[in-house]
Design an enzyme around this catalytic site. Structure first.
Site, short mmCIF file in Angstrom:
data_model
loop_
_atom_site.label_atom_id
_atom_site.label_comp_id
_atom_site.label_asym_id
_atom_site.label_seq_id
_atom_site.Cartn_x
_atom_site.Cartn_y
_atom_site.Cartn_z
CG ASP A 28 -6.04 0.76 -0.36
OD1 ASP A 28 -5.28 1.76 -0.37
OD2 ASP A 28 -6.00 -0.11 0.53
CG ASP A 38 -2.98 -0.68 -2.20
OD1 ASP A 38 -3.01 0.51 -1.82
OD2 ASP A 38 -3.55 -1.60 -1.58
CG ASP A 94 -2.72 4.08 -1.30
OD1 ASP A 94 -3.50 4.02 -2.27
OD2 ASP A 94 -2.81 3.35 -0.30
CB SER A 113 -0.96 -0.04 1.20
OG SER A 113 -1.90 0.98 1.14
#
Length: 452
Positions: free
Chosen positions: A250, A248, A246, A104
């Site tokens: 999400d 990833d 960010d 992440s």
């Protein structure tokens, strides 16, 4: 061996904490546990495997794919895609399991493994516990039951995944983005191709930064954890707004046309009003955590929208939403869950919906976000105290009660023990920053006195 699964999968320094052997072993264990649970009953199992662009994701992906295939699971390898894309494809393709390799917003040396159940939902805690147990048993000598011949899993690349996911994102938008100029900061991460493609198909004029991942530069001075580049780019290019993801993708934070940050609370407020207007905000309710700014709560009350609070963490927000059928929830950090269209926080979807509201109303993002006023918030960490007694100390309870009486209805106090360190976090909100600092300082002294 300590507990491997945290609140967001297994995470650690790649090739130190998170090794190829661990990735392979957990994948085999996950396949066996889901088979025992009946997930694979009556058919040959399939898994979707994706990753963010970190260099370590290359060898970890190979380990995960090898583990799953060795356990008899067919693998669809979707390559570099956001976490919510892997969750979506797991559901859309009818797969039995999804696996995402990402840490992440963490720095490049870290990586992580997150498993999704059928439908693209996070694995239940009891299944994660069982996976850990089976993996531990194998490490101490219990053999795997290994298929041979035609029983081994087959592996193929699923290149259609990106286009399928982008089509889904654009297809659920309530209106197009024509006429908007938007700056996207992709954090050199998993959405570097997806997000620009989705915004472009929706009609926006784009300026893209942080979209040249090389495996080493993810989250490096850019993205939702470092907004300075995006703020400067929005002002320089005269854009209507900026969107930051960010690693990833999400989560999503935004910047208005003046370069001012629009955080997750403000994004939630804007989307809540938009969804209510089109009768998509079920029970006229939005879910957020105890860390949401008091200004958000006051704004929702003023607008007649019910605000349900949960503990800190998007998993708790999602659990509340699923249990009661709510449509919208999220965190101040930018994890926003629009449950009708995603099973997890989706930064690209959030950004698209926010931009759609700007386009639909003809108002600036600054104007839309002004529905809530962020009250001054002061956070003080008090180290080297017995954090286990936060809720049981009578002395501390008295100090908190006095602070709450002083702040009244326009202020708030939150004392929270750290989940990883021997410290207590003191958070105070007030209408005036000096009052917030004063109250926070006195409460920190009380924490030291009562728990030191």
């Amino acid at each position: 061996m300590g507990r491997l699964f945290g609140t967001d999968g297994v995470r650690g320094v790649a090739n130190a904490d998170l090794t190829a052997e661990l990735a392979l072993g957990l994948s085999v264990a996950a396949a066996h546990v889901l088979a025992e649970a009946g997930t694979f009953a009556g058919h040959r199992a399939t898994a979707v495997v994706g990753r963010d662009p970190r260099a370590s994701g290359e060898f970890l992906e190979a380990a995960v794919v090898a583990g799953l295939a060795s356990a008899g699971v067919d693998v669809l390898r979707v390559g570099v895609l956001p976490t919510p894309a892997v969750a979506h494809l797991t559901g859309a393709l009818g797969a039995d399991l999804g696996v995402m390799l990402s840490a992440s917003h963490n720095a490049m040396p870290d990586n992580g493994i997150k498993f999704f159940a059928r439908g693209g939902h996070k694995l239940a805690d009891e299944l994660e516990d069982r996976i850990e147990s089976v993996y531990a048993d194998h490490r101490t000598g219990a053999p795997w039951d290994r298929p041979t011949g035609a029983g081994v899993g087959r592996v193929r690349d699923y290149d259609e995944g990106l286009d399928q996911y982008v089509a889904h994102l654009v297809g659920v938008l309530p209106n197009r983005l024509d006429g908007l100029k938007i700056v996207l900061d992709e954090a050199h991460g998993a959405a570097s191709r997806v997000s620009p493609e989705a915004f472009a198909r929706a009609g926006a004029e784009l300026v893209t930064i942080g979209a040249v991942p090389d495996g080493l530069n993810i989250n490096d001075g850019c993205g939702s954890t470092h907004l300075d580049l995006l703020k400067a780019a929005v002002v320089e290019h005269g854009a209507d707004l900026g969107i930051a993801h960010d690693g990833d993708a999400d989560r999503c934070l935004a910047v208005d046309h003046t370069g001012a940050e629009v955080d997750g609370d403000q994004i939630l407020a804007v989307l809540a009003l938009a969804m209510r207007e089109r009768e998509a905000l079920r029970s006229d309710t939005v879910v957020a955590t105890v860390m949401s700014n008091l200004g958000f709560k006051l704004a929702m009350e003023r607008e007649g929208i019910r605000f349900v609070q949960t503990g800190v963490g998007d998993r708790y927000v999602l659990e509340e939403m699923k249990e009661h059928g709510y449509a919208l929830g999220g965190e101040q950090s930018g994890h926003v869950i629009i449950l009708d269209h995603a099973t997890t926080g989706d930064g690209t979807l959030t950004g698209l919906m926010l931009a759609a509201r700007v386009a639909q109303t003809g108002r600036t993002l600054r104007d839309l976000a002004s529905v809530m006023e962020r009250l001054p918030q002061v956070l003080v960490n008090v180290p080297d105290v017995d954090k286990s007694r936060v809720t049981s100390s009578a002395e501390l309870a008295t100090a908190v009660a006095e602070a709450e009486r002083e702040l009244g209805s326009t202020g708030r106090v939150l004392l929270r023990p750290s989940g990883t360190e021997p410290l207590v976090r003191v958070m105070v909100e007030a209408a005036d920053i000096e009052q917030a600092r004063s109250v926070a300082g006195r409460l920190a002294d009380s924490v030291k006195s009562a728990l030191g």
